[in-house]
Design a protein around this motif. Structure first.
Motif, PDB file in Angstrom:
ATOM      1  N   UNK A  84       0.804  -1.214   0.040  1.00  0.00           N
ATOM      2  CA  UNK A  84      -0.044   0.129  -0.064  1.00  0.00           C
ATOM      3  C   UNK A  84       1.019   1.268  -0.132  1.00  0.00           C
ATOM      4  N   UNK A  85       1.998   1.457   0.832  1.00  0.00           N
ATOM      5  CA  UNK A  85       2.979   2.419   0.885  1.00  0.00           C
ATOM      6  C   UNK A  85       3.240   2.716  -0.772  1.00  0.00           C
ATOM      7  N   UNK A  86       3.666   1.517  -1.433  1.00  0.00           N
ATOM      8  CA  UNK A  86       3.968   1.736  -2.766  1.00  0.00           C
ATOM      9  C   UNK A  86       3.289   2.278  -3.647  1.00  0.00           C
ATOM     10  N   UNK A  92       1.331   9.449  -5.977  1.00  0.00           N
ATOM     11  CA  UNK A  92       1.990  10.634  -5.613  1.00  0.00           C
ATOM     12  C   UNK A  92       3.097  11.173  -6.608  1.00  0.00           C
ATOM     13  N   UNK A  93       3.278  10.448  -7.411  1.00  0.00           N
ATOM     14  CA  UNK A  93       4.521  10.463  -8.458  1.00  0.00           C
ATOM     15  C   UNK A  93       5.874  10.630  -7.893  1.00  0.00           C
ATOM     16  N   UNK A  94       6.071  10.131  -6.661  1.00  0.00           N
ATOM     17  CA  UNK A  94       7.450  10.085  -5.995  1.00  0.00           C
ATOM     18  C   UNK A  94       8.248   9.069  -6.564  1.00  0.00           C
ATOM     19  N   UNK A 122       4.929   2.987 -13.814  1.00  0.00           N
ATOM     20  CA  UNK A 122       3.880   4.315 -14.223  1.00  0.00           C
ATOM     21  C   UNK A 122       4.298   4.359 -15.837  1.00  0.00           C
ATOM     22  N   UNK A 123       3.111   4.000 -16.392  1.00  0.00           N
ATOM     23  CA  UNK A 123       3.264   3.959 -17.726  1.00  0.00           C
ATOM     24  C   UNK A 123       2.997   5.145 -18.583  1.00  0.00           C
TER      25      UNK A 123
ATOM     26  N   UNK B 338      -9.557  16.696  -8.105  1.00  0.00           N
ATOM     27  CA  UNK B 338      -9.244  18.017  -7.606  1.00  0.00           C
ATOM     28  C   UNK B 338      -8.178  17.903  -6.605  1.00  0.00           C
ATOM     29  N   UNK B 339      -8.270  17.144  -5.466  1.00  0.00           N
ATOM     30  CA  UNK B 339      -7.398  16.722  -4.249  1.00  0.00           C
ATOM     31  C   UNK B 339      -6.095  16.256  -4.762  1.00  0.00           C
ATOM     32  N   UNK B 340      -5.951  15.507  -5.834  1.00  0.00           N
ATOM     33  CA  UNK B 340      -4.500  14.917  -6.229  1.00  0.00           C
ATOM     34  C   UNK B 340      -3.591  15.901  -6.725  1.00  0.00           C
TER      35      UNK B 340
END
Lengths: 371, 368
Positions: A84-86, A92-94, A122-123, B338-340
């Protein structure tokens, strides 16, 4: 054609160029600006891609695999506690992807085999995702090979791929982008400079004065062409020197081939500019048309970044009428491969034909008339 | 309010009066959308390759058949030996050459390493890297099948790769949402970048300043046409992207609209700044161009920002296009709401407020 009159016209045009700093700026500052921008700003080589790693049960079996990833210069490994963390970090695009070593990884690799390593990428940026997939596959193969050496078992890959990359062994994207960029810059210099000059004479009303004089239309056009040709070649020399010295792009072919091809291409670009400006007669419209019909296609359709062979057939057909396509092909070949005549001769012939076409049609369209 | 409407009406009329201007606003963006969306792809099709198969056995033929049958590859020639291979690659007739050794099948059957040699044209480094990854996948598949059929060691672990948001890794899904932003950006900057300077060149800007309009009203009048045209164009292009190119639009429309609105305000602010600084239309045009090119290159539209040097990456924080690219791809492909996207909205709002204020001050100062 009268040599004395022509010399006078060329003199007039050169004085105008030297007086107005904007032409010099377009010829010398613009190439510098664009080369620096592209040379440093544009790269297709992904390195230090942030990748998450989740090992459900970290143990001596998972450690070597993670170490292989850490040793690769392509990855920046972030250890994550759980799936889930991943997922959250990905949303979040981290991280651009994650590798999941499931709980039974150790048992599977040692006994029944094969263990499944879960990889999510992320494709969105498909090209980067494909490169990252390739790097992960490489790391995985390295890890397997090491394991086999330790256990002295037979190779898991009966067929091994041995690749030899010609012309650009390190696959530095800069080495092919910078030569292509020279074509984009030359298109811009040639077309933008001349698109504005004839239109300016019309706008300011000095064209009428020129027409009232005994010079012929051919002399007027030649008088415009020659000074800007010299200016454009100056911009070309600057670009090539920067490419070789600052960006260390190898120049395998001969300087003469490069000069000849550039001269031909510059004639085409100047011809296009002259044609646009004698049709538009208005600096604003001429400038707009020059940017839309020369710069953007030279950028996207010339093979400078995107491979022409993979485009749909109708688009490939369109690329054949773009002079930049031929010049990009010559530049990439002369810089990286050398003097390959089967590439250079047909491309140069196409450029010569286009130069004749654009200059001829400009001459034909230009009459000493005021309507 | 009524007089503001009259001003906005006047701006629209000034912009759409002649046919050439109307054409420039609608025609080129649509043509560019179609041509670029088809052309701007990093995916490869029709990779031309030559085969040099010196192996008399069956395995060599199997591997070659794998390549020839793959949709991305196209066999252009078979040579008996490596002689002539270099000429084909030099002339760009073939992108890569596959060389199967004389002992290929024998090595495989006796469990010895059987190398498959590939020579590839690296002139376009990205094409070469992508083609090699296709080739590597074909060979890995063959390896797995060989191990299953003829015994031998199996790999202790396999990679199971899934691509999120774009399962087939289609470049077009990445490029087309970017083009929505690119074309909207170009049109907005051109419309707003020439609006003030056009009036100044014809001398009507001074007349406007002596009317009872307040400076912010004049600026608003200049901003609204850009906003309306930009929003209209963005909607049109987004509709084409979804219905013609089949790019999924998974996220919330509200998030997309909010992002586009904030982006348009900051782009118009920058355009008006350029316009207020310029003395002639030509300067305005040059200024717009000198802003557009770096803003597009450093936006992540074609090449990822993460690949740029660190110093350049910091510069991109000032570029409104950077945030728009994330918003577009987030709403189209990743299903963001919106939140993201709050992290993208506030820098855009900040840039918009700053550029609008600067434009208002510049416009007034120039005419003093």
């Amino acid at each position: 054609m009268n040599v004395g009159r022509l010399r006078g016209l060329i003199w007039k045009e050169s004085v105008q160029i030297l007086r107005d700093p904007s032409a010099l700026a377009i010829a010398f500052v613009l190439p510098l600006f664009l080369l620096l921008l592209f040379g440093y700003g544009v790269s297709l080589n992904a390195e230090h891609v942030p990748v998450g790693v989740i090992a459900d049960h970290p143990n001596p079996q998972t450690e070597p695999f993670i170490a292989t990833l850490r040793h690769s210069r392509y990855f920046d490994v972030h250890a994550l506690p759980s799936l889930p963390a991943a997922r959250a970090a990905m949303a979040r695009r981290e991280i651009s992807g994650f590798v999941w070593l499931p709980g039974d990884f150790a048992r599977q690799t040692l006994a029944t085999g094969p263990a499944a390593i879960g990889v999510a990428l992320n494709g969105v940026d498909a090209n980067t995702a494909r490169l990252v997939e390739g790097y992960l596959t490489q790391s995985w193969q390295i890890w397997l090979a090491q394991m086999q050496q330790e256990q002295a078992s037979a190779a898991a890959f009966p067929v091994g791929l041995q690749t030899r990359i010609w012309f650009n062994p390190a696959l530095r994207s800069r080495d092919y982008l910078v030569p292509g960029l020279i074509a984009v810059i030359m298109t811009l210099i040639g077309a933008l400079l001349t698109a504005l000059v004839v239109a300016r004479e019309w706008e300011r009303g000095t064209m009428e004065a020129l027409m009232a004089s005994p010079v012929t239309m051919a002399e007027i056009l030649l008088g415009k062409l020659l000074p800007y040709f010299v200016l454009g070649m100056g911009g070309m020399v600057l670009s090539v020197v920067l490419a070789v010295t600052l960006f260390a792009v190898p120049l395998q072919g001969s300087l003469w081939v490069l000069t000849g091809a550039s001269a031909l291409f510059l004639l085409v670009a100047l011809g296009m500019g002259l044609l646009i400006s004698s049709l538009a007669r208005n600096q604003f419209v001429a400038g707009q048309i020059a940017i839309v019909v020369t710069f953007l296609p030279a950028f996207i359709l010339s093979g400078f970044i995107f491979d022409i062979r993979s485009m749909p057939a109708p688009i490939q057909f369109i690329t054949h009428i773009l002079p930049a396509r031929y010049f990009v092909s010559i530049l990439q070949t002369v810089f990286l491969a050398g003097n390959v005549w089967p590439v250079i001769l047909p491309d140069a012939a196409a450029l010569a034909g286009m130069a004749a076409f654009f200059l001829g049609i400009t001459l034909w369209r230009s009459h000493k008339r005021l309507d | 309010m009524a007089r503001l409407l009259a001003l906005i009406r006047k701006e629209f009329l000034a912009l759409l009066r002649d046919k050439a201007s109307r054409m420039v606003l609608v025609g080129p963006p649509l043509i560019q959308l179609l041509v670029f969306s088809y052309a701007a792809t990093f995916d490869l099709a029709n990779i031309p390759f030559v085969v040099i198969n010196e192996d008399p056995g069956f395995a060599g033929r199997q591997v070659v058949a794998r390549f020839a049958g793959a949709p991305a590859f196209r066999l252009v020639a078979s040579l008996p030996s490596t002689e002539g291979m270099a000429a084909l690659i030099d002339a760009r007739t073939a992108l890569l050459a596959i060389h199967v050794d004389r002992d290929f099948t024998r090595n495989l059957l006796t469990h010895r390493p059987a190398p498959l040699q590939i020579v590839i044209d690296g002139r376009n480094s990205n094409t070469a890297a992508v083609a090699l990854s296709y080739a590597s996948n074909i060979v890995l598949d063959y390896d797995a099948e060989w191990a299953a059929m003829h015994g031998g060691t199996r790999a202790a672990a396999t990679l199971d790769v899934r691509a999120w948001y774009n399962p087939n890794l289609l470049s077009r899904w990445f490029v087309v949402p970017g083009i929505v932003g690119l074309l909207t950006f170009v049109v907005t900057i051109l419309v707003s970048g020439l609006s003030v300077v056009r009036e100044r060149e014809s001398g009507t800007f001074d007349q406007l300043l002596v009317t009872p309009y307040r400076p912010w009203e004049i600026l608003l009048g200049k901003a609204v046409p850009g906003l309306v045209i930009g929003a209209g164009e963005a909607t049109l292009i987004a509709v084409v992207a979804v219905f013609w190119f089949g790019v999924p639009l998974l996220g919330s429309l509200l998030a997309l609209a909010l992002g586009l609105l904030l982006f348009l305000v900051s782009a118009i602010g920058i355009g008006l700044m350029i316009s207020s600084l310029a003395a002639t239309q030509q300067q305005g045009l040059l200024g717009a161009f000198l802003f557009l090119v770096p803003a597009i290159i450093l936006s992540g539209f074609a090449t990822p920002i993460a690949n740029m040097p660190e110093a350049v990456q910091y510069v991109t924080y000032l570029n409104p296009m950077r945030y728009l690219m994330v918003i577009l791809r987030g709403t189209f492909l990743e299903g963001d709401g919106v939140a993201d996207l709050l992290g993208q909205y506030w820098p855009l709002a900040l840039l918009g407020a700053a550029s609008m204020t600067a434009a208002a001050r510049l416009a007034r100062r120039r005419s003093e």
